[in-house]
Design a protein around this motif. Structure first.
Motif, PDB file in Angstrom:
ATOM      1  N   LEU A   1       0.855  -1.336  -0.042  1.00  0.00           N
ATOM      2  CA  LEU A   1      -0.093  -0.199   0.025  1.00  0.00           C
ATOM      3  C   LEU A   1       0.733   1.323  -0.072  1.00  0.00           C
ATOM      4  CD1 LEU A   1      -2.738   1.001   0.156  1.00  0.00           C
ATOM      5  CD2 LEU A   1      -2.769   0.883   2.336  1.00  0.00           C
ATOM      6  N   LEU A   2       1.864   1.232   0.668  1.00  0.00           N
ATOM      7  CA  LEU A   2       2.945   2.690   0.866  1.00  0.00           C
ATOM      8  C   LEU A   2       3.540   2.557  -0.589  1.00  0.00           C
ATOM      9  CD1 LEU A   2       4.635   2.033   4.424  1.00  0.00           C
ATOM     10  CD2 LEU A   2       2.820   3.506   3.529  1.00  0.00           C
ATOM     11  N   PHE A   3       3.793   1.437  -1.200  1.00  0.00           N
ATOM     12  CA  PHE A   3       4.469   1.546  -2.567  1.00  0.00           C
ATOM     13  C   PHE A   3       3.361   2.246  -3.510  1.00  0.00           C
ATOM     14  CE2 PHE A   3       7.366  -1.937  -1.326  1.00  0.00           C
ATOM     15  CZ  PHE A   3       8.453  -0.944  -1.184  1.00  0.00           C
ATOM     16  N   ALA A   4       2.200   1.671  -3.443  1.00  0.00           N
ATOM     17  CA  ALA A   4       1.177   2.091  -4.570  1.00  0.00           C
ATOM     18  C   ALA A   4       0.876   3.660  -4.175  1.00  0.00           C
ATOM     19  CB  ALA A   4      -0.110   1.189  -4.216  1.00  0.00           C
ATOM     20  N   VAL A   5       0.569   4.095  -2.805  1.00  0.00           N
ATOM     21  CA  VAL A   5       0.066   5.512  -2.718  1.00  0.00           C
ATOM     22  C   VAL A   5       1.487   6.205  -3.235  1.00  0.00           C
ATOM     23  CG1 VAL A   5       0.681   5.693  -0.511  1.00  0.00           C
ATOM     24  CG2 VAL A   5      -1.001   7.123  -1.369  1.00  0.00           C
ATOM     25  N   SER A   6       2.533   6.133  -2.966  1.00  0.00           N
ATOM     26  CA  SER A   6       3.756   6.934  -3.288  1.00  0.00           C
ATOM     27  C   SER A   6       3.887   6.957  -4.680  1.00  0.00           C
ATOM     28  CB  SER A   6       5.215   6.484  -2.595  1.00  0.00           C
ATOM     29  OG  SER A   6       5.358   5.225  -2.748  1.00  0.00           O
ATOM     30  N   LYS A   7       3.845   5.796  -5.523  1.00  0.00           N
ATOM     31  CA  LYS A   7       3.994   5.822  -6.897  1.00  0.00           C
ATOM     32  C   LYS A   7       2.857   6.551  -7.484  1.00  0.00           C
ATOM     33  CE  LYS A   7       4.578   2.381 -10.644  1.00  0.00           C
ATOM     34  NZ  LYS A   7       3.468   2.091 -11.571  1.00  0.00           N
ATOM     35  N   ASP A   8       1.421   6.478  -7.129  1.00  0.00           N
ATOM     36  CA  ASP A   8       0.616   7.120  -7.829  1.00  0.00           C
ATOM     37  C   ASP A   8       0.669   8.735  -7.419  1.00  0.00           C
ATOM     38  OD1 ASP A   8      -0.848   5.224  -9.034  1.00  0.00           O
ATOM     39  OD2 ASP A   8      -2.198   4.817  -7.274  1.00  0.00           O
ATOM     40  N   TYR A   9       1.234   9.002  -6.066  1.00  0.00           N
ATOM     41  CA  TYR A   9       1.288  10.483  -5.959  1.00  0.00           C
ATOM     42  C   TYR A   9       2.648  11.092  -6.673  1.00  0.00           C
ATOM     43  CZ  TYR A   9       2.572  14.904  -3.596  1.00  0.00           C
ATOM     44  OH  TYR A   9       2.865  15.981  -3.300  1.00  0.00           O
ATOM     45  N   VAL A  10       3.531  10.370  -6.787  1.00  0.00           N
ATOM     46  CA  VAL A  10       4.667  10.924  -7.807  1.00  0.00           C
ATOM     47  C   VAL A  10       4.339  11.022  -8.948  1.00  0.00           C
ATOM     48  CG1 VAL A  10       7.066  10.379  -8.638  1.00  0.00           C
ATOM     49  CG2 VAL A  10       6.466  10.074  -6.363  1.00  0.00           C
ATOM     50  N   ASN A  11       3.748   9.986  -9.833  1.00  0.00           N
ATOM     51  CA  ASN A  11       3.065   9.965 -11.160  1.00  0.00           C
ATOM     52  C   ASN A  11       1.807  11.070 -11.232  1.00  0.00           C
ATOM     53  OD1 ASN A  11       5.001   8.399 -11.809  1.00  0.00           O
ATOM     54  ND2 ASN A  11       3.492   6.718 -11.441  1.00  0.00           N
ATOM     55  N   GLY A  12       1.489  11.914 -10.160  1.00  0.00           N
ATOM     56  CA  GLY A  12       0.520  12.595 -10.302  1.00  0.00           C
ATOM     57  C   GLY A  12      -0.936  12.228 -10.412  1.00  0.00           C
ATOM     58  N   ASP A  13      -1.200  10.978 -10.199  1.00  0.00           N
ATOM     59  CA  ASP A  13      -2.335  10.278 -10.488  1.00  0.00           C
ATOM     60  C   ASP A  13      -3.293  10.360  -8.865  1.00  0.00           C
ATOM     61  OD1 ASP A  13      -1.650   9.266 -12.892  1.00  0.00           O
ATOM     62  OD2 ASP A  13      -1.122   7.298 -12.025  1.00  0.00           O
ATOM     63  N   TYR A  14      -2.586  10.431  -7.823  1.00  0.00           N
ATOM     64  CA  TYR A  14      -3.283  10.576  -6.753  1.00  0.00           C
ATOM     65  C   TYR A  14      -2.539  11.842  -5.687  1.00  0.00           C
ATOM     66  CZ  TYR A  14      -5.557   9.813  -2.410  1.00  0.00           C
ATOM     67  OH  TYR A  14      -6.227   9.983  -1.071  1.00  0.00           O
ATOM     68  N   THR A  15      -3.235  13.133  -5.728  1.00  0.00           N
ATOM     69  CA  THR A  15      -2.503  13.982  -4.916  1.00  0.00           C
ATOM     70  C   THR A  15      -3.166  14.505  -3.690  1.00  0.00           C
ATOM     71  OG1 THR A  15      -3.412  15.479  -6.438  1.00  0.00           O
ATOM     72  CG2 THR A  15      -1.397  14.958  -7.149  1.00  0.00           C
ATOM     73  N   GLU A  16      -4.224  13.656  -3.542  1.00  0.00           N
ATOM     74  CA  GLU A  16      -5.103  14.191  -2.289  1.00  0.00           C
ATOM     75  C   GLU A  16      -4.545  13.840  -0.704  1.00  0.00           C
ATOM     76  OE1 GLU A  16      -8.086  15.909  -2.722  1.00  0.00           O
ATOM     77  OE2 GLU A  16      -7.305  15.847  -4.852  1.00  0.00           O
ATOM     78  N   ILE A  17      -3.313  13.368  -0.813  1.00  0.00           N
ATOM     79  CA  ILE A  17      -2.677  13.087   0.255  1.00  0.00           C
ATOM     80  C   ILE A  17      -1.860  14.450   0.830  1.00  0.00           C
ATOM     81  CG2 ILE A  17      -0.537  11.889  -0.896  1.00  0.00           C
ATOM     82  CD1 ILE A  17      -0.493   9.876   1.549  1.00  0.00           C
TER      83      ILE A  17
END
Length: 144
Positions: A56-72
């Protein structure tokens, strides 16, 4: 062997500082995540207790860095990336090459990070589940 909690936290703080710098460079951030994932996969047996949390930590960090999820919150993503930086370091409080105990401090830090950002991870999981449902609806594979 008794772990020195304060030493681990001090070392983790340095990892968070490095994460702040790494986060400014998308390429470096992606490389850090990729390297940490590779190390995790190689040592999956030693990480059994935290494996699902790490995924889960890998997934959220990857989605954040790629700009797919920035709500964190930025503070949370820095803590997560800091945990991955700590995990990547072969020479931390308990060096990773020490048999059996090598990952004990890494597991401590990853659990700490997970608990620290749990509410943000729950929101991320809801978002991720919604993305999967949307994709399923679009390609007709949902069971509705």
């Amino acid at each position: 062997m008794k772990l020195n909690r304060q030493k681990i936290l001090d070392f983790f703080k340095k990892s968070e500082n490095r994460a702040t710098v790494i986060l400014k460079d998308k390429s470096k951030a992606n490389d850090t995540i990729k390297d940490a994932l590779g190390k995790a996969v190689t040592n999956k047996g030693d990480l059994e207790g935290v494996w699902s949390k790490m995924v889960l930590l890998f997934a959220v960090s990857k989605d954040y860095v790629n700009g797919d999820y920035t709500e964190i919150p930025k503070k949370s993503i820095i803590a997560i990336l800091g945990g991955l930086v700590y995990f990547l370091s072969p020479i931390d409080i308990v060096p990773d090459f020490v048999p059996v105990l090598g990952f004990i401090d890494d597991i401590f830090v990853l659990n700490l990070v997970y608990r620290q950002v749990l509410k943000d991870l729950e929101k991320y999981k809801d978002w991720k589940d919604a993305q999967i449902k949307i994709i399923g609806d679009v390609d007709g594979s949902s069971a509705s």
